[in-house]
Motif scaffolding. Sequence first.
Motif, mmCIF file in Angstrom:
data_model
loop_
_atom_site.group_PDB
_atom_site.id
_atom_site.type_symbol
_atom_site.label_atom_id
_atom_site.label_comp_id
_atom_site.label_asym_id
_atom_site.label_seq_id
_atom_site.Cartn_x
_atom_site.Cartn_y
_atom_site.Cartn_z
ATOM 1 N N LYS A 359 0.825 -1.213 0.000
ATOM 2 C CA LYS A 359 0.000 0.000 0.000
ATOM 3 C C LYS A 359 0.857 1.261 0.000
ATOM 4 N N ALA A 360 1.900 1.230 -0.822
ATOM 5 C CA ALA A 360 2.775 2.386 -0.952
ATOM 6 C C ALA A 360 2.099 3.444 -1.821
ATOM 7 N N GLY A 361 2.215 4.704 -1.415
ATOM 8 C CA GLY A 361 1.615 5.777 -2.184
ATOM 9 C C GLY A 361 2.625 6.555 -3.003
ATOM 10 N N VAL A 362 3.760 6.894 -2.383
ATOM 11 C CA VAL A 362 4.803 7.672 -3.042
ATOM 12 C C VAL A 362 6.141 7.023 -2.751
ATOM 13 N N LEU A 363 7.003 6.926 -3.772
ATOM 14 C CA LEU A 363 8.350 6.394 -3.606
ATOM 15 C C LEU A 363 9.360 7.511 -3.829
ATOM 16 N N ASN A 364 10.309 7.643 -2.886
ATOM 17 C CA ASN A 364 11.390 8.604 -3.026
ATOM 18 C C ASN A 364 12.574 7.909 -3.688
ATOM 19 N N ILE A 365 13.193 8.578 -4.645
ATOM 20 C CA ILE A 365 14.217 7.966 -5.484
ATOM 21 C C ILE A 365 15.601 8.139 -4.861
ATOM 22 N N GLY A 366 16.327 7.019 -4.733
ATOM 23 C CA GLY A 366 17.692 7.033 -4.241
ATOM 24 C C GLY A 366 18.675 6.763 -5.358
ATOM 25 N N PRO A 367 19.919 6.400 -5.010
ATOM 26 C CA PRO A 367 20.959 6.192 -6.019
ATOM 27 C C PRO A 367 20.725 4.934 -6.839
ATOM 28 N N ARG A 368 21.414 4.850 -7.966
ATOM 29 C CA ARG A 368 21.266 3.702 -8.852
ATOM 30 C C ARG A 368 21.991 2.478 -8.308
ATOM 31 N N ILE A 369 21.368 1.323 -8.506
ATOM 32 C CA ILE A 369 21.990 0.030 -8.227
ATOM 33 C C ILE A 369 22.666 -0.472 -9.486
ATOM 34 N N ALA A 370 21.952 -0.336 -10.587
ATOM 35 C CA ALA A 370 22.416 -0.732 -11.916
ATOM 36 C C ALA A 370 21.738 0.213 -12.896
ATOM 37 N N PRO A 371 22.199 0.278 -14.135
ATOM 38 C CA PRO A 371 21.514 1.138 -15.099
ATOM 39 C C PRO A 371 20.017 0.834 -15.148
ATOM 40 N N GLY A 372 19.225 1.867 -14.885
ATOM 41 C CA GLY A 372 17.783 1.703 -14.939
ATOM 42 C C GLY A 372 17.124 1.263 -13.655
ATOM 43 N N VAL A 373 17.888 1.038 -12.586
ATOM 44 C CA VAL A 373 17.292 0.537 -11.343
ATOM 45 C C VAL A 373 17.840 1.325 -10.147
ATOM 46 N N PRO A 374 16.994 2.147 -9.496
ATOM 47 C CA PRO A 374 17.425 2.835 -8.287
ATOM 48 C C PRO A 374 16.994 2.098 -7.027
ATOM 49 N N VAL A 375 17.580 2.473 -5.903
ATOM 50 C CA VAL A 375 17.010 2.160 -4.605
ATOM 51 C C VAL A 375 15.896 3.173 -4.362
ATOM 52 N N VAL A 376 14.762 2.730 -3.836
ATOM 53 C CA VAL A 376 13.674 3.652 -3.511
ATOM 54 C C VAL A 376 13.226 3.414 -2.076
ATOM 55 N N ARG A 377 12.634 4.436 -1.494
ATOM 56 C CA ARG A 377 12.103 4.352 -0.133
ATOM 57 C C ARG A 377 10.630 4.730 -0.163
ATOM 58 N N ILE A 378 9.807 3.970 0.545
ATOM 59 C CA ILE A 378 8.394 4.321 0.668
ATOM 60 C C ILE A 378 8.298 5.572 1.525
ATOM 61 N N GLU A 379 7.698 6.610 0.972
ATOM 62 C CA GLU A 379 7.630 7.881 1.694
ATOM 63 C C GLU A 379 6.914 7.718 3.021
ATOM 64 N N GLY A 380 7.545 8.232 4.077
ATOM 65 C CA GLY A 380 6.970 8.164 5.411
ATOM 66 C C GLY A 380 7.209 6.865 6.143
ATOM 67 N N ARG A 381 7.917 5.918 5.500
ATOM 68 C CA ARG A 381 8.173 4.620 6.143
ATOM 69 C C ARG A 381 9.633 4.241 5.921
ATOM 70 N N ASP A 382 10.200 3.541 6.881
ATOM 71 C CA ASP A 382 11.601 3.137 6.781
ATOM 72 C C ASP A 382 11.685 1.783 6.077
ATOM 73 N N VAL A 383 11.199 1.759 4.839
ATOM 74 C CA VAL A 383 11.199 0.544 4.025
ATOM 75 C C VAL A 383 11.846 0.867 2.688
ATOM 76 N N ALA A 384 12.923 0.135 2.365
ATOM 77 C CA ALA A 384 13.634 0.329 1.101
ATOM 78 C C ALA A 384 13.279 -0.785 0.128
ATOM 79 N N LEU A 385 13.147 -0.424 -1.140
ATOM 80 C CA LEU A 385 12.815 -1.376 -2.190
ATOM 81 C C LEU A 385 13.789 -1.223 -3.346
#
Length: 409
Positions: A359-385
């Motif tokens: 039930k994620a609403g907004v994802l904040n964009i972090g640095p790239r893992i590989a071309p085309g794939v960033p680390v993201v965080r669910i806004e307001g929650r300490d969960v990384a995807l």
Amino acid sequence: MKIGVIADDFTGASDIALTLAEAGFRVAQFIGVPDDPAEGSLDAGVVALKSRTAPVEEAVRDSLAACDWLLAQGCQQIVSKVCSTFDSTPEGNIGPVLEALAERLGARHVLVCPAFPENGRAVYQGHLFVGDRLLNESGMQDHPLTPMTDADLRRVLAAQTTWPVAHVPAQVVAQGSEAIVAALPEARAMVIVDAIRDADLFAIGQAARGQVLICGGSGIALGLPANHGATPAQPGWQPVTGPGVVLSGSCSRATRAQVARYAAAHPAFEVTAEAAVAGAVTAATLAEWVVAQDGVPLVYSSADPQVVQAAQETYGREVAAHAIEGLFSQLAAALVEQGYSRIVVAGGETSGAVVSGLKAGVLNIGPRIAPGVPVVRIEGRDVALALKSGNFGDEDFFETALALMEGRG
């Protein structure tokens, strides 16, 4: 906002959000069409839909709703983000969505280019290549939901739209943005544009300065922020250090190699289509197994194409896919409830299922893992995807993603 993106799956949304962020834009990824206005300082918003394999009418409806919301945020240009392998069927959804958006926006031309040279995707003479292979020889011909059996994007798109389909060849693109603009037909058309180098994508971006609608993979956005004075930047990241898990539902060649590499050194549990459809495994039993393991375990359903085809013939394509996606969705939610905060996901449909389950609403964009794939965080929650499209990343992708979430590497 200056630029609005409508992405047809969740991994593609993260992909283009990373491209825009690294080019200097303040960007957020929204899961579905938001109910409320966006934060006012954003330069770009990426609306992630699950429309790539949806019925055509649903894909068009949701895309138009996303377009209307983005226009209400002040967006001056809309990007229809599709996969760099142009995943679709003869019925759509790329053509019908582009037609509807073009009519809504009053577009005369739609530049179309799914190329992403950094990730081995190139368009030459209107044909899409994956590495040195034509699309239909790359493994995409075996995709369980959107098999691609023709590399000629002109034919693929023409089968999906009533608009004429034109082509700007690589020789013209190499001459720069002015040559691209001059090569556009006088009549309205969707225009496949060749790109074999990143420089081509920057030229296309410059050529798109006056276009209200463009379409492509994440590479199409490389040159767009510069049209608004942005300069390259590195997205920031605050480490997430909780327990982790890897979930893979992709059957691509790249993902199967990643699964094999990771499973050789970590606990791994394979979920077969038969077990998922029959209910022989449940989210509760899988969560119990994950929690009992040491380290970061892997749960996967990434079978060879022949196995996938056999399951589809037995249960039906949609039944098998929905059973597995539902299982991953419920599993992710159960694990986060138990404190898991680092989740690596492989596969576009699987990523959509996981994000929906959380039930994620907004994802904040972090640095790239590989071309085309960033680390993201669910806004307001300490969960990384990490939401990985099937064919992206090297064989150590899972390890790399988990380390970057913790701020290592």
